[in-house]
Design an enzyme around this catalytic site. Sequence first.
Site, PDB file in Angstrom:
ATOM      1  N   ARG A   1       0.997  -1.260  -0.012  1.00  0.00           N
ATOM      2  CA  ARG A   1      -0.097   0.057   0.085  1.00  0.00           C
ATOM      3  C   ARG A   1       0.963   1.160  -0.127  1.00  0.00           C
ATOM      4  NH1 ARG A   1      -2.154   2.694   5.322  1.00  0.00           N
ATOM      5  NH2 ARG A   1      -2.680   4.613   4.579  1.00  0.00           N
TER       6      ARG A   1
ATOM      7  N   HIS B   1      -2.805  10.941   1.255  1.00  0.00           N
ATOM      8  CA  HIS B   1      -2.332  10.809   2.315  1.00  0.00           C
ATOM      9  C   HIS B   1      -1.665  11.894   2.723  1.00  0.00           C
ATOM     10  CE1 HIS B   1      -0.436   7.337   5.395  1.00  0.00           C
ATOM     11  NE2 HIS B   1      -0.187   8.375   5.802  1.00  0.00           N
TER      12      HIS B   1
ATOM     13  N   GLU C   1      -6.814   8.214   6.916  1.00  0.00           N
ATOM     14  CA  GLU C   1      -7.126   8.766   7.993  1.00  0.00           C
ATOM     15  C   GLU C   1      -7.663  10.203   8.240  1.00  0.00           C
ATOM     16  OE1 GLU C   1      -3.741   8.431  10.592  1.00  0.00           O
ATOM     17  OE2 GLU C   1      -3.686   6.439  10.785  1.00  0.00           O
TER      18      GLU C   1
ATOM     19  N   ASN D   1      -6.467   1.309  10.567  1.00  0.00           N
ATOM     20  CA  ASN D   1      -5.202   1.718  11.045  1.00  0.00           C
ATOM     21  C   ASN D   1      -5.403   1.850  12.662  1.00  0.00           C
ATOM     22  OD1 ASN D   1      -4.337   2.231   8.282  1.00  0.00           O
ATOM     23  ND2 ASN D   1      -4.000   4.522   8.675  1.00  0.00           N
TER      24      ASN D   1
ATOM     25  N   TYR E   1      -3.188   1.489  16.598  1.00  0.00           N
ATOM     26  CA  TYR E   1      -1.890   1.356  16.887  1.00  0.00           C
ATOM     27  C   TYR E   1      -2.033   1.279  18.538  1.00  0.00           C
ATOM     28  CZ  TYR E   1       0.558   3.185  12.952  1.00  0.00           C
ATOM     29  OH  TYR E   1       0.860   3.105  11.536  1.00  0.00           O
TER      30      TYR E   1
ATOM     31  N   GLU F   1      -2.460  -0.484   8.881  1.00  0.00           N
ATOM     32  CA  GLU F   1      -1.596   0.018   9.404  1.00  0.00           C
ATOM     33  C   GLU F   1      -1.460  -0.343  10.909  1.00  0.00           C
ATOM     34  OE1 GLU F   1      -0.365   4.297   9.816  1.00  0.00           O
ATOM     35  OE2 GLU F   1      -1.038   4.709   7.476  1.00  0.00           O
TER      36      GLU F   1
HETATM   37  C1  BG6 Z   1      -0.488   6.978  10.776  1.00  0.00           C
HETATM   38  C2  BG6 Z   1      -0.267   7.388   9.834  1.00  0.00           C
HETATM   39  O1  BG6 Z   1      -1.215   7.658  11.713  1.00  0.00           O
HETATM   40  O2  BG6 Z   1       0.579   6.739  11.958  1.00  0.00           O
HETATM   41  C3  BG6 Z   1       1.102   7.309   9.061  1.00  0.00           C
HETATM   42  O3  BG6 Z   1      -1.308   7.013   8.698  1.00  0.00           O
HETATM   43  C4  BG6 Z   1       1.964   7.764  10.307  1.00  0.00           C
HETATM   44  O4  BG6 Z   1       1.270   8.266   8.155  1.00  0.00           O
HETATM   45  C5  BG6 Z   1       1.941   6.829  11.432  1.00  0.00           C
HETATM   46  O5  BG6 Z   1       3.366   7.585   9.868  1.00  0.00           O
HETATM   47  C6  BG6 Z   1       2.790   7.003  12.581  1.00  0.00           C
HETATM   48  O6  BG6 Z   1       2.436   8.038  13.371  1.00  0.00           O
HETATM   49  P1  BG6 Z   1       3.326   9.249  13.737  1.00  0.00           P
HETATM   50  O7  BG6 Z   1       2.284  10.160  14.247  1.00  0.00           O
HETATM   51  O8  BG6 Z   1       4.195   8.715  14.682  1.00  0.00           O
HETATM   52  O9  BG6 Z   1       4.008   9.740  12.451  1.00  0.00           O
END
Ligand code: BG6
Length: 445
Positions: free
Chosen positions: A82, A126, A171, A292, A294, A351
Amino acid sequence: MATPELPDIASLRPDFIWGVSTSSFQIEGATQEGGRGPSVWDVYGHTDELKNRDSGDVACDHYHRYPEDVALMKALGVQAYRFSVAWPRVLPQGRGSANEAGLAFYDRLLDELLAAGIEPWLCLYHWDLPQALEDSGGWLNRESVAWFTDYTTLVAGRYGDRVKRFATFNEPSIFSLFSRSLGQKGRSAEDDLHRMIHHVNLAHGAAVDVLRDKVRNVSIGCIHNYQPCRPSSDRAADAVAAAHLSTYWNNAFPDPQCLGEYPAAMRSAVAPHVEADDLARICRPLDWFGLNHYSPVYVAAKPGALLGYDFGNKPSGCALTPIGWPIEPAAFADTLRIVHARYALPVYVMENGYGDAMQPDETGAVIDSGRMAFLRAYIEAMNAAAADGVDIRGYFIWSLLDNFEWDSGYSKRFGLTYIDYASQRRIPKASFDWYARLIRAARQP
Ligand code: BG6
C-alpha cells in the site's frame, strides 16, 4: 530478549493478504524534481515547528531508489504493497494540467511491483494536499470535492489497468482534527472542522463513483484510524470528553460513508454544511473497511479547547512503546470486533506497527526485539478476533521503511528496514526477517 516465536494465525483465512504500507510524502523525497508542485507539507515542513527542523525534501529518496525498495518487498515476501500517489506530483497546481513526468514515476513503480508479483494498493490521499489548493481554501472550500473528483479521474484513468485496489483517504479524522487551517482569520475552528469533515466525506463519495465507473473489477475502501478513546481519570468530565472525541476521531467519517448518517452527537453541528442529497452522495457502496490501529487514546477534559479535550495521562504501569504509545493488543481485537459489527464490511488492517529510535548495534545489525514482540502480540489479537467471526482479510505493517514521521521528523522509526539517512543505506532489521518467516509459514500450502 530472544527472537519471539511466530504468532498463532490458525484462524486467519487461507487467502489472507500480508503486506506493508508507506505514503508518498513520507518516503519519496525529490520534492522539487520531475515537475512536482509543492504540497502543504513542503511548506509546513520548512517551518521550525518540526522536530530537529527535519523536512521531507529527501526522505528515503524512494523516488530514485524505488527498484531497491521493491526488491526489499520481494525479499520480504509480501503479497501486497500500500502506497499513495502524491497529488502535487501528478497535478502540480492540484488541478489543470497534468504532469507527465510525475505520472510516469508511478508507472515505473507499478511496473516494478507487478514484475515482482506484488499487488499494488493505491491510496489517493495521504495528506500531501497541493499547496495551490490550500491557497484556494483547501478542504474548507466545497470546490475541493470537484478538485478531488478530477484528480481521481486522472489517477483512475492512468493506473486503473494495473491497480484494482483503491483507498480514497488515509485517516480523514486525523488530518481534519489536526489541520492547521481550522479557525484561521477569526473563523470558528469548530465550525471549520465540521465544514472540512463534510467536504472530505463528499470527496470520498465522489471518488468512489469515479473509481467504479473507470476501473474494471475495482475494490474500494477508505482507511480509518480507529482507536478506543478512554477517559484518563475517573472524573465524569473526562468520560464526557472521551466520548465526544470518539465521535469525531472514530465515527465522523465511516458513519456517513457506510451508514448514511452522521453520529447523533455531531448532527446539528454539521447540519449547516449539509445540502440536499449530500448524504446519499457520501454513502456509496464500499468493498472493505481499512483500519489503522496502534493503541487506545487517553483523554482529559479541557474546556475551551477544540472539542473540549486534551490528551491525558495513560494508566500508570501500562506498557508503552519507546515513543510512549500504549501496548494493548486486546484493544486491537476489540476494535476489530467493533468496526466489523458496526460497518458490516470485510476489514483490512492497513496500518499497525511500533515506533522506536533504535540504531544499529556495533555489528551493524538492528535487533528490534520490542517490535517483534509487539507484532506477535497484535497479530495474535487479530487471530483471536478472526476466531470470533470477524471477517479480516489482510494485515499491512507500518512501515516498510523508517521514514519522515510528520511532526516528529526522522526521530521516530517505524520501519522493518532501517534507513541510514546520511548514506540512504537500507538495513533490514531483525523484524524484517521475522515477518518474512511469518509470511513464508502462512503461505505454505
Ligand atoms: C498513522 C499515519 O497515523 O500513523 C502514518 O497514517 C504515520 O502516516 C503513522 O506515519 C505513525 O504516526 P506518527 O504520528 O508517529 O507519524
